[in-house]
Scaffold this active site. Sequence first.
Site, mmCIF file in Angstrom:
data_model
loop_
_atom_site.group_PDB
_atom_site.id
_atom_site.type_symbol
_atom_site.label_atom_id
_atom_site.label_comp_id
_atom_site.label_asym_id
_atom_site.label_seq_id
_atom_site.Cartn_x
_atom_site.Cartn_y
_atom_site.Cartn_z
ATOM 1 N N SER A 112 51.283 42.885 36.650
ATOM 2 C CA SER A 112 51.504 41.444 36.837
ATOM 3 C C SER A 112 52.993 41.174 37.001
ATOM 4 O O SER A 112 53.830 41.711 36.267
ATOM 5 C CB SER A 112 50.974 40.685 35.621
ATOM 6 O OG SER A 112 51.526 39.385 35.590
ATOM 7 N N TYR A 135 52.450 36.315 41.195
ATOM 8 C CA TYR A 135 52.301 34.866 41.094
ATOM 9 C C TYR A 135 53.427 34.291 41.942
ATOM 10 O O TYR A 135 54.603 34.591 41.698
ATOM 11 C CB TYR A 135 52.482 34.399 39.652
ATOM 12 C CG TYR A 135 51.283 34.604 38.755
ATOM 13 C CD1 TYR A 135 49.993 34.403 39.220
ATOM 14 C CD2 TYR A 135 51.457 34.965 37.426
ATOM 15 C CE1 TYR A 135 48.896 34.568 38.386
ATOM 16 C CE2 TYR A 135 50.365 35.123 36.582
ATOM 17 C CZ TYR A 135 49.088 34.929 37.070
ATOM 18 O OH TYR A 135 48.016 35.085 36.237
ATOM 19 N N THR A 161 47.188 36.630 43.421
ATOM 20 C CA THR A 161 46.165 35.996 42.586
ATOM 21 C C THR A 161 46.067 34.539 43.004
ATOM 22 O O THR A 161 47.078 33.826 43.046
ATOM 23 C CB THR A 161 46.528 36.121 41.098
ATOM 24 O OG1 THR A 161 46.495 37.509 40.761
ATOM 25 C CG2 THR A 161 45.539 35.384 40.215
ATOM 26 N N LYS A 219 42.964 38.283 44.767
ATOM 27 C CA LYS A 219 42.299 38.274 43.455
ATOM 28 C C LYS A 219 41.973 36.840 43.045
ATOM 29 O O LYS A 219 42.865 35.979 43.062
ATOM 30 C CB LYS A 219 43.226 38.906 42.405
ATOM 31 C CG LYS A 219 42.691 38.860 40.980
ATOM 32 C CD LYS A 219 43.581 39.654 40.041
ATOM 33 C CE LYS A 219 43.032 39.743 38.642
ATOM 34 N NZ LYS A 219 43.262 38.545 37.827
ATOM 35 N N HIS A 243 39.495 35.207 36.423
ATOM 36 C CA HIS A 243 40.626 35.327 35.519
ATOM 37 C C HIS A 243 40.157 35.531 34.070
ATOM 38 O O HIS A 243 40.779 35.047 33.121
ATOM 39 C CB HIS A 243 41.509 34.069 35.619
ATOM 40 C CG HIS A 243 42.980 34.337 35.630
ATOM 41 N ND1 HIS A 243 43.742 34.351 36.764
ATOM 42 C CD2 HIS A 243 43.840 34.616 34.624
ATOM 43 C CE1 HIS A 243 44.997 34.591 36.458
ATOM 44 N NE2 HIS A 243 45.082 34.776 35.158
HETATM 45 C C1 LIG Z 1 46.071 38.266 28.177
HETATM 46 C C2 LIG Z 1 45.742 38.154 29.638
HETATM 47 C C3 LIG Z 1 46.762 37.979 30.575
HETATM 48 C C4 LIG Z 1 46.457 37.915 31.949
HETATM 49 N N1 LIG Z 1 47.473 37.809 32.863
HETATM 50 C C5 LIG Z 1 47.181 37.854 34.192
HETATM 51 C C6 LIG Z 1 48.220 37.886 35.164
HETATM 52 O O1 LIG Z 1 49.400 37.875 34.848
HETATM 53 N N2 LIG Z 1 47.846 37.930 36.460
HETATM 54 C C7 LIG Z 1 46.532 37.947 36.882
HETATM 55 O O2 LIG Z 1 46.251 37.990 38.068
HETATM 56 N N3 LIG Z 1 45.538 37.939 35.971
HETATM 57 C C8 LIG Z 1 45.827 37.909 34.643
HETATM 58 N N4 LIG Z 1 44.812 37.950 33.735
HETATM 59 C C9 LIG Z 1 43.425 38.087 34.195
HETATM 60 C C10 LIG Z 1 43.054 39.578 34.289
HETATM 61 O O3 LIG Z 1 43.781 40.220 35.301
HETATM 62 C C11 LIG Z 1 41.564 39.762 34.580
HETATM 63 O O4 LIG Z 1 41.226 39.023 35.722
HETATM 64 C C12 LIG Z 1 40.668 39.355 33.416
HETATM 65 O O5 LIG Z 1 41.281 39.615 32.181
HETATM 66 C C13 LIG Z 1 39.355 40.103 33.480
HETATM 67 O O6 LIG Z 1 38.505 39.726 32.455
HETATM 68 P P1 LIG Z 1 38.332 40.549 31.095
HETATM 69 O O7 LIG Z 1 39.562 40.313 30.298
HETATM 70 O O8 LIG Z 1 37.126 39.935 30.493
HETATM 71 O O9 LIG Z 1 38.191 42.013 31.446
HETATM 72 C C14 LIG Z 1 45.107 38.004 32.364
HETATM 73 C C15 LIG Z 1 44.089 38.182 31.419
HETATM 74 C C16 LIG Z 1 44.396 38.268 30.074
HETATM 75 C C17 LIG Z 1 43.268 38.517 29.089
#
Ligand SMILES: Cc1cc2nc3c(=O)[nH]c(=O)nc-3n(C[C@H](O)[C@H](O)[C@H](O)COP(=O)(O)O)c2cc1C
Length: 368
Positions: A112, A135, A161, A219, A243
């Site tokens: 990220s 982002y 994303t 994404k 997400h």
């Molecule tokens: C703590 C946290 C931070 C995240 N930060 C980002 C991010 O910076 N960029 C992004 O595209 N998705 C982010 N996501 C979403 C994850 O990439 C992913 O889509 C999601 O966590 C998948 O679901 P799961 O946690 O149930 O496996 C984040 C998710 C979590 C839990």
Amino acid sequence: MNAPLAEEFLTLQEIVAAARRNLAPGPWSYLIGGAETETTVRRNRMALDSIAFRPRVLRDVSRIDCSGSFLGKRMRLPVMLAPIGGLESIVEGGAAAAARGAAQFGVPQMLSSVCKPGLEATAAAAETVRVFQLYVRGDDAWVDDHVKRARDHGYTAFCLTVDVAMYSRRERDLIGRFVKPWRATAPAGSNYQSGLSWDQVKRYKDKFGDKHGLPLIIKGIATAEDAAIAAQHGVEAVYVSNHGGRQLDHGLGSMTALPQVVAAVAGRAEVWVDGGFMRGTDVVKALALGARTVGLGRLPCLGLGAAGVPGLVRALEILEDEIRTCLGLLGVTSFAELTPQHVTAAPPVSEPGVFSAFPLLGESPGDQ
Ligand SMILES: Cc1cc2nc3c(=O)[nH]c(=O)nc-3n(C[C@H](O)[C@H](O)[C@H](O)COP(=O)(O)O)c2cc1C
């Protein structure tokens, strides 16, 4: 095998319990929380739990290959570490620790753009297949600079994303007054993200779509309509994601959306998926329904929170064991033999929730 932790953690449930004990309330709520009522979070699990297997038997499964293919590269499993913005709140070293775990085990990492220690230092931390997720916080020149830096530092693909046009209301963070370190220091410019349109995707493909550029992943696709538009734009991977239920509340579970996306893309791009994947059986369900790669968000974080890099590696080892067991019991020796006929709809048996994949959690000592 990772000797010491192989004895400490026999199950993913124990890893989750250890992470719960180790993480402070702020980072814990940040990690597990979702938007508003957290309906989308629960629907992710509900969608996975609403799929049952149709196993075939007597098919010689004495040798099983669990490997997957990721943008043409063979990986130990068809999973990758999904991008996480605040890893430094969960483990010392942040994304560099995740990179080391990914490299040690043999799966890709998606970094990220808002995660410390950043694009260059994370690349230097470990030799692994990596994708850079951005982002958008600046103009076209700002985006292009990130593409060039990613390419120069060995990232094999670039990801936008697109489910973050607005930053959602994460009520656990709001109530706990938890300010993510990256949000406290992030540069202004979220208006650029809100202003994105398919024009920027076209511009990217026109400018970086040749062999000197980087494959593009979008994404945050949740509908067949948008999947078809992404495929028309020639993106290399359509990434089905909500997400982890952290953005739009009251969305569908990712696995509910997956089949319609696979149909709309019709082989023009790879289809990836994430949202609620906690178990080997979850990964197998996604591959049976046409996903090429499964993103793991919270699960790797729980491994890192439980025991740092070895904890992440151990979580992936257990996941691999679960996948191998599942494939063998389904009567297939590799993901290539899996078909939609190996799964069917079935009513879920438990209340869905971010931890419903771990029903024994409340029974382990030290759990809350
Ligand atoms: C703590 C946290 C931070 C995240 N930060 C980002 C991010 O910076 N960029 C992004 O595209 N998705 C982010 N996501 C979403 C994850 O990439 C992913 O889509 C999601 O966590 C998948 O679901 P799961 O946690 O149930 O496996 C984040 C998710 C979590 C839990």
